[in-house]
Design a protein around this motif. Structure first.
Motif, PDB file in Angstrom:
ATOM      1  N   SER A   1       0.828  -1.205   0.000  1.00 20.53           N
ATOM      2  CA  SER A   1       0.000   0.000   0.000  1.00 20.53           C
ATOM      3  C   SER A   1       0.864   1.258   0.000  1.00 20.53           C
ATOM      4  O   SER A   1       0.594   2.209  -0.734  1.00 20.53           O
ATOM      5  N   LEU A   2       1.903   1.242   0.820  1.00 20.66           N
ATOM      6  CA  LEU A   2       2.786   2.403   0.921  1.00 20.66           C
ATOM      7  C   LEU A   2       3.506   2.687  -0.396  1.00 20.66           C
ATOM      8  O   LEU A   2       3.634   3.835  -0.805  1.00 20.66           O
ATOM      9  N   THR A   3       3.956   1.638  -1.064  1.00 22.91           N
ATOM     10  CA  THR A   3       4.721   1.811  -2.304  1.00 22.91           C
ATOM     11  C   THR A   3       3.836   1.945  -3.537  1.00 22.91           C
ATOM     12  O   THR A   3       4.349   2.182  -4.622  1.00 22.91           O
ATOM     13  N   GLY A   4       2.525   1.776  -3.377  1.00 25.33           N
ATOM     14  CA  GLY A   4       1.619   1.897  -4.503  1.00 25.33           C
ATOM     15  C   GLY A   4       1.461   0.623  -5.316  1.00 25.33           C
ATOM     16  O   GLY A   4       0.845   0.639  -6.374  1.00 25.33           O
ATOM     17  N   LEU A   5       2.012  -0.500  -4.842  1.00 23.18           N
ATOM     18  CA  LEU A   5       1.858  -1.772  -5.552  1.00 23.18           C
ATOM     19  C   LEU A   5       0.454  -2.340  -5.407  1.00 23.18           C
ATOM     20  O   LEU A   5       0.057  -3.208  -6.160  1.00 23.18           O
ATOM     21  N   SER A   6      -0.274  -1.854  -4.397  1.00 23.29           N
ATOM     22  CA  SER A   6      -1.629  -2.336  -4.168  1.00 23.29           C
ATOM     23  C   SER A   6      -2.535  -1.149  -3.888  1.00 23.29           C
ATOM     24  O   SER A   6      -2.203  -0.294  -3.066  1.00 23.29           O
ATOM     25  N   ARG A   7      -3.660  -1.111  -4.545  1.00 23.42           N
ATOM     26  CA  ARG A   7      -4.643  -0.045  -4.306  1.00 23.42           C
ATOM     27  C   ARG A   7      -5.730  -0.514  -3.338  1.00 23.42           C
ATOM     28  O   ARG A   7      -6.494   0.278  -2.830  1.00 23.42           O
ATOM     29  N   ALA A   8      -5.802  -1.821  -3.098  1.00 27.09           N
ATOM     30  CA  ALA A   8      -6.880  -2.385  -2.288  1.00 27.09           C
ATOM     31  C   ALA A   8      -6.577  -2.346  -0.791  1.00 27.09           C
ATOM     32  O   ALA A   8      -7.455  -2.573   0.012  1.00 27.09           O
TER      33      ALA A   8
ATOM     34  N   PRO B   1      -4.946   2.898   3.365  1.00 28.18           N
ATOM     35  CA  PRO B   1      -4.489   4.177   2.796  1.00 28.18           C
ATOM     36  C   PRO B   1      -2.999   4.369   3.052  1.00 28.18           C
ATOM     37  O   PRO B   1      -2.460   3.893   4.053  1.00 28.18           O
ATOM     38  N   ARG B   2      -2.335   5.072   2.139  1.00 27.21           N
ATOM     39  CA  ARG B   2      -0.882   5.252   2.238  1.00 27.21           C
ATOM     40  C   ARG B   2      -0.450   5.845   3.571  1.00 27.21           C
ATOM     41  O   ARG B   2       0.534   5.406   4.151  1.00 27.21           O
ATOM     42  N   ALA B   3      -1.164   6.853   4.046  1.00 28.03           N
ATOM     43  CA  ALA B   3      -0.772   7.506   5.300  1.00 28.03           C
ATOM     44  C   ALA B   3      -0.857   6.521   6.471  1.00 28.03           C
ATOM     45  O   ALA B   3       0.008   6.507   7.351  1.00 28.03           O
ATOM     46  N   MET B   4      -1.887   5.681   6.470  1.00 29.68           N
ATOM     47  CA  MET B   4      -2.034   4.691   7.540  1.00 29.68           C
ATOM     48  C   MET B   4      -0.909   3.661   7.472  1.00 29.68           C
ATOM     49  O   MET B   4      -0.315   3.304   8.493  1.00 29.68           O
ATOM     50  N   ALA B   5      -0.590   3.199   6.270  1.00 34.31           N
ATOM     51  CA  ALA B   5       0.495   2.238   6.097  1.00 34.31           C
ATOM     52  C   ALA B   5       1.819   2.848   6.522  1.00 34.31           C
ATOM     53  O   ALA B   5       2.616   2.216   7.229  1.00 34.31           O
ATOM     54  N   ALA B   6       2.055   4.098   6.131  1.00 36.51           N
ATOM     55  CA  ALA B   6       3.301   4.781   6.502  1.00 36.51           C
ATOM     56  C   ALA B   6       3.412   4.923   8.015  1.00 36.51           C
ATOM     57  O   ALA B   6       4.475   4.689   8.600  1.00 36.51           O
ATOM     58  N   GLY B   7       2.325   5.283   8.663  1.00 35.02           N
ATOM     59  CA  GLY B   7       2.344   5.443  10.118  1.00 35.02           C
ATOM     60  C   GLY B   7       2.621   4.135  10.841  1.00 35.02           C
ATOM     61  O   GLY B   7       3.422   4.092  11.781  1.00 35.02           O
ATOM     62  N   PHE B   8       1.977   3.071  10.407  1.00 36.95           N
ATOM     63  CA  PHE B   8       2.179   1.775  11.063  1.00 36.95           C
ATOM     64  C   PHE B   8       3.620   1.301  10.879  1.00 36.95           C
ATOM     65  O   PHE B   8       4.274   0.876  11.832  1.00 36.95           O
ATOM     66  N   LEU B   9       4.129   1.394   9.643  1.00 38.08           N
ATOM     67  CA  LEU B   9       5.495   0.942   9.371  1.00 38.08           C
ATOM     68  C   LEU B   9       6.523   1.831  10.073  1.00 38.08           C
ATOM     69  O   LEU B   9       7.523   1.327  10.607  1.00 38.08           O
TER      70      LEU B   9
END
Length: 139
Positions: free
Chosen positions: A36-43, A46-54
């Motif tokens: 999700s963060l890298t844009g390989l998956s749209r499903a 959200p990018r911001a949520m993925a970035a925060g968790f990682l």
């Protein structure tokens, strides 16, 4: 080794995974969040949520290094082999629609049949890899 460290670490992983599912309705699978963060998956998330968790995972690891101790380990293989292994793991997580954190931690806790099968498959593959590399090839 003090058994308290793995116990606390396991509780933290379980709490984070359960909290992510309860609060956001999403599985805390690292490969899915990374996709999700890298844009390989749209499903996925959200990018911001993925970035925060990682980012939180990386910050927690850095904090643990400062508070507890630096782990003792040695890399005993070649850089090309590490790169090939990493690419194979990445391919496997995309092929299996998830990784050990998504299937092994979150999916197993939910008794997901797909996660039970995936976890069994990657545990068997890991055991076979160790057997072949240590007993047949020799390293």
């Amino acid at each position: 080794m003090n058994p308290l460290y793995p116990l606390v670490g396991g509780l933290m992983i379980g709490t984070a995974a359960a909290g992510f599912l309860l609060l956001h309705g999403r599985i805390a699978g690292i490969s899915g969040l990374t996709a999700s963060l890298t844009g390989l998956s749209r499903a996925g998330a959200p990018r911001a949520m993925a970035a925060g968790f990682l980012a939180g995972m990386l910050a927690a690891a850095a904090l643990a290094l400062m508070i507890v101790r630096r782990p003792d380990f040695a890399i005993t293989t070649s850089l090309p082999l590490l790169i090939v292994g990493g690419l194979l793991v990445g391919f496997g997580t995309r092929l299996g629609s998830g990784c050990t954190s998504g299937h092994g931690v979150c999916g197993m806790a939910r008794l997901s049949p797909r996660s039970l099968a995936a976890t069994g498959a990657f545990m068997l593959a890991a055991a076979a890899t160790v057997f072949v590399s240590r007993h047949l090839v020799g390293s």
